[in-house]
Design a protein around this motif. Structure first.
Motif, PDB file in Angstrom:
ATOM      1  N   ARG A  26      -7.832   2.991  -5.377  1.00 54.77           N
ATOM      2  CA  ARG A  26      -8.914   1.921  -4.988  1.00 54.77           C
ATOM      3  C   ARG A  26     -10.079   2.243  -5.790  1.00 54.77           C
ATOM      4  NH1 ARG A  26      -9.203   2.321   0.966  1.00 54.77           N
ATOM      5  NH2 ARG A  26      -6.270   1.551   1.370  1.00 54.77           N
ATOM      6  N   LEU A  83      -8.911  -0.660  -8.055  1.00 57.54           N
ATOM      7  CA  LEU A  83      -8.453  -1.655  -7.770  1.00 57.54           C
ATOM      8  C   LEU A  83      -9.626  -2.544  -7.155  1.00 57.54           C
ATOM      9  CD1 LEU A  83      -6.366  -4.017  -6.634  1.00 57.54           C
ATOM     10  CD2 LEU A  83      -7.222  -3.546  -4.713  1.00 57.54           C
ATOM     11  N   HIS A  84     -10.587  -2.120  -6.867  1.00 55.00           N
ATOM     12  CA  HIS A  84     -12.236  -2.272  -6.757  1.00 55.00           C
ATOM     13  C   HIS A  84     -13.610  -1.944  -7.639  1.00 55.00           C
ATOM     14  CE1 HIS A  84     -10.127  -3.138  -3.456  1.00 55.00           C
ATOM     15  NE2 HIS A  84      -9.647  -2.704  -2.891  1.00 55.00           N
ATOM     16  N   ASN A 111      -3.386  -1.413  -1.217  1.00 51.50           N
ATOM     17  CA  ASN A 111      -4.321  -2.208  -0.713  1.00 51.50           C
ATOM     18  C   ASN A 111      -4.554  -2.933   1.146  1.00 51.50           C
ATOM     19  OD1 ASN A 111      -6.486  -4.351  -1.262  1.00 51.50           O
ATOM     20  ND2 ASN A 111      -5.096  -5.808  -2.546  1.00 51.50           N
ATOM     21  N   ASN A 132      -4.228  -4.100 -10.570  1.00 49.69           N
ATOM     22  CA  ASN A 132      -4.388  -5.051 -10.339  1.00 49.69           C
ATOM     23  C   ASN A 132      -3.709  -6.411  -9.972  1.00 49.69           C
ATOM     24  OD1 ASN A 132      -7.880  -4.913  -9.999  1.00 49.69           O
ATOM     25  ND2 ASN A 132      -7.055  -3.855 -11.781  1.00 49.69           N
ATOM     26  N   ASN A 143       1.870  -0.818  -4.490  1.00 48.93           N
ATOM     27  CA  ASN A 143       0.126  -1.051  -5.182  1.00 48.93           C
ATOM     28  C   ASN A 143       0.209  -1.828  -3.734  1.00 48.93           C
ATOM     29  OD1 ASN A 143       0.705   0.615  -6.671  1.00 48.93           O
ATOM     30  ND2 ASN A 143       1.001  -1.130  -8.290  1.00 48.93           N
ATOM     31  N   GLN A 161      -7.079  -4.628   1.678  1.00 52.73           N
ATOM     32  CA  GLN A 161      -7.507  -6.112   2.141  1.00 52.73           C
ATOM     33  C   GLN A 161      -5.606  -6.742   2.859  1.00 52.73           C
ATOM     34  OE1 GLN A 161      -8.330  -8.059  -1.930  1.00 52.73           O
ATOM     35  NE2 GLN A 161     -10.384  -6.814  -1.629  1.00 52.73           N
ATOM     36  N   ALA A 212      -0.810  -5.550  -6.748  1.00 53.60           N
ATOM     37  CA  ALA A 212      -1.449  -5.461  -5.301  1.00 53.60           C
ATOM     38  C   ALA A 212      -2.360  -6.657  -4.715  1.00 53.60           C
ATOM     39  CB  ALA A 212      -3.321  -4.759  -5.341  1.00 53.60           C
ATOM     40  N   GLN A 213      -2.063  -7.529  -4.944  1.00 53.38           N
ATOM     41  CA  GLN A 213      -2.162  -8.943  -4.734  1.00 53.38           C
ATOM     42  C   GLN A 213      -0.676  -9.867  -3.667  1.00 53.38           C
ATOM     43  OE1 GLN A 213      -4.777  -9.816  -3.197  1.00 53.38           O
ATOM     44  NE2 GLN A 213      -6.229  -8.030  -4.857  1.00 53.38           N
TER      45      GLN A 213
END
Length: 276
Positions: free
Chosen positions: A32, A35-36, A125, A215, A121, A127, A218-219
């Motif tokens: 986290r 990522l953030h 995440n 990064n 990953n 999100q 994660a998406q």
């Protein structure tokens, strides 16, 4: 070598799963932060707000990875080292042969475990909780994509990280153990300290690659098609071109590495002796 693999396999099954479970909340906190770009207390607060049920969301891939990783990495490195010892004769030092064998083992490791890391990953995440809420939904989603943006997203930085990391690890851990034993440290403790210290230093050195991988992987969606260079530029800009911000989460890597690789190396060294 045939005598080495069975005990390594059972040791990995018995001992690798426990550290993976214990360390997973630490790993998720680091993720986290990566990522953030948040301080550790905010990452912990974020996980606390999500609740204990979601704390272990994404634990299955790393649990499988840790269980299988020791057997694959150490077993393959040992085989490659044996082949190098036969072919190179005295042209390379023992440490150089170990490092070269580790480099090759790291490449194979990346090929095998990149899909595991990708699924992990995505699940970690928060999100993604709504549109890919389960591991099955993640697998279905990634399977519908091309390999380069699906299961093998971020394969190049993972390969660089694993190959360099394994090369340095296998090249350095032997000399470190030798120094510790020379100081009268018992063999098992020497192996543990060697694994912990060596992996800690390597993890910190290669930490930016781990941040990039987190990064990139994660998406799921429109952003996942960007290449390595474009993603690195976005990451570097988002960290305000600051090395300190890029290394957020790096302090917890020390704890994770000491526990996992210290135990792994101690187990491996203890299993080597009966077959030596």
């Amino acid at each position: 070598m045939k005598q080495l693999l069975p005990p390594l396999l059972f040791s990995s099954l018995l001992f690798s799963s426990l550290p993976a479970l214990v360390v997973f909340p630490v790993y998720k906190t680091i993720f986290r932060q990566q990522l953030h770009n948040t301080p550790v207390h905010l990452a912990v607060a974020q996980l606390y707000k999500e609740g204990p049920v979601k704390l272990y969301r994404g634990v299955v891939p790393p649990l499988l990875m840790r269980t299988l990783n020791g057997t694959l990495l150490f077993g393959l490195q040992e085989n490659l080292l044996h082949q190098l010892s036969l072919s190179s004769q005295n042209a390379l030092s023992a440490s150089a042969r170990s490092a070269l064998a580790g480099f090759g083992a790291g490449i194979v490791e990346a090929m095998v475990f990149t899909p595991f890391e990708r699924v992990q990953n995505v699940l970690q995440n928060g999100q993604n909780d709504h549109h890919v809420p389960t591991m099955k939904s993640v697998l279905v989603r990634l399977r519908s994509e091309k390999l380069a943006i699906g299961f093998y997203r971020a394969f190049l930085p993972i390969t660089a990280r694993n190959a360099l990391g394994s090369s340095l690890y296998f090249g350095l851990k032997g000399p470190v153990v030798a120094v510790l034993k020379g100081q009268g440290v018992p063999p098992m403790i020497s192996s543990f300290i060697s694994g912990a210290v060596t992996s800690m230093a390597i993890s910190l050195a290669l930490y930016p690659l781990s941040v990039l991988v987190a990064n990139m992987q994660a998406q799921v969606g429109p952003r996942e098609g960007k290449g390595v260079i474009a993603c690195w530029r976005m990451l570097w800009t988002s960290r305000q071109r600051s090395v300190a911000l890029l290394y957020r989460g790096g302090s917890l890597v020390i704890l994770r590495s000491c526990i996992t690789w210290g135990i792994t190396n101690a187990i491996y060294e203890s299993q080597q002796k009966p077959s030596g």
